[in-house]
Design a protein around this motif. Sequence first.
Motif, mmCIF file in Angstrom:
data_model
loop_
_atom_site.group_PDB
_atom_site.id
_atom_site.type_symbol
_atom_site.label_atom_id
_atom_site.label_comp_id
_atom_site.label_asym_id
_atom_site.label_seq_id
_atom_site.Cartn_x
_atom_site.Cartn_y
_atom_site.Cartn_z
ATOM 1 N N GLY A 129 0.785 -1.225 0.000
ATOM 2 C CA GLY A 129 0.000 0.000 0.000
ATOM 3 C C GLY A 129 0.821 1.281 0.000
ATOM 4 O O GLY A 129 0.596 2.180 0.818
ATOM 5 N N PHE A 130 1.784 1.393 -0.935
ATOM 6 C CA PHE A 130 2.662 2.562 -1.049
ATOM 7 C C PHE A 130 3.586 2.727 0.154
ATOM 8 O O PHE A 130 4.166 3.804 0.352
ATOM 9 C CB PHE A 130 1.860 3.857 -1.265
ATOM 10 N N SER A 131 3.732 1.718 0.988
ATOM 11 C CA SER A 131 4.574 1.773 2.177
ATOM 12 C C SER A 131 5.706 0.765 2.040
ATOM 13 O O SER A 131 5.454 -0.435 1.938
ATOM 14 C CB SER A 131 3.749 1.445 3.431
ATOM 15 N N VAL A 132 6.935 1.248 2.052
ATOM 16 C CA VAL A 132 8.100 0.364 1.964
ATOM 17 C C VAL A 132 8.553 -0.029 3.367
ATOM 18 O O VAL A 132 8.567 -1.207 3.722
ATOM 19 C CB VAL A 132 9.241 1.038 1.178
ATOM 20 N N PHE A 133 8.936 0.968 4.178
ATOM 21 C CA PHE A 133 9.243 0.754 5.585
ATOM 22 C C PHE A 133 8.224 1.500 6.433
ATOM 23 O O PHE A 133 7.754 2.576 6.051
ATOM 24 C CB PHE A 133 10.646 1.258 5.942
#
Length: 312
Positions: A129-133
């Motif tokens: 959802g567009f979140s890497v870390f």
Amino acid sequence: MPLPIVHHPAFDARFDPAHRFPMSKFSRLAEILVEDGLVPADGWQVPVPAPAAWLRLAHSATYVDQVLNAAVPREIEKAIGFPVDERVALRSRAACGGTVLTARLALEQGLACNTAGGSHHARREAGAGFSVFNDVAVAARVLLADREVNRVLVVDCDVHQGDGTARIFEDDERVFTLSIHAAKNYPSEKARSDLDVELSDGIGDATYLDALMPALAQSFDASLPDLVFFNAGVDPHAEDRLGRLSLSDEGLMARDRAVIGFCREAGVPVACVLGGGYSRDIDALARRHSIVHRAATAEFSAPSAGARRREA
């Protein structure tokens, strides 16, 4: 003393303007904050990109190595929503470092804001959802490991549930997660936060605040936090492409001042992160994101809780 605001040029990974994720909003937000006098041109607090040791406090070593080596499996990149190349990896490290710095500045000065952060869908093993870390999870774990805090409250007002944050901290009693979100929005499979407030489609400003404030009070009573992370996502806005709620600009300002003011009155430092917001009109979106910085500036300039009690 001005409100501490954190920014790094790497927050903008320079996506194609046609990409679904409006990456250029981070650069435009920084420009607006300078143009409108909220930050002097040379007044940024500039973070150090998070080292691998910080990232591994919230994420598996395997996944951290995949990101840092630009070797993320395609199925995970698909879940994230974009390829994870060297520029995206640096952006994600800088955002985590930014939230760590924001938290430390909040502990020193009572309140601070990042111009990125709030990537709350990333869980321990992978991004989504567009979140890497998950920058808030990384920052919380860094501060807990360094014994700068003992208990943390995450107040997540993004329109999407903070599922990654909830999963990372599901067995960690030191961190209490509150998520107020649209019930029918992403992710389809919800996690279990310590407190979830699920909202029906289309609700507006007054109904939203009526649901938020009792939940905030309940979360404070349950967590007794030393620090609050406030995810001030603007995707509950009526004009957001990926939201299902109907807040106005005025409603977002009322929300942000209410949350920050509640924490300030309780004498608990607040670290604000940007959260989600999705629009093709980058200028309008960046100005919407600047609402939390304006709200925080107003609250930062207001008398402290102790001073207000003395005046009363």
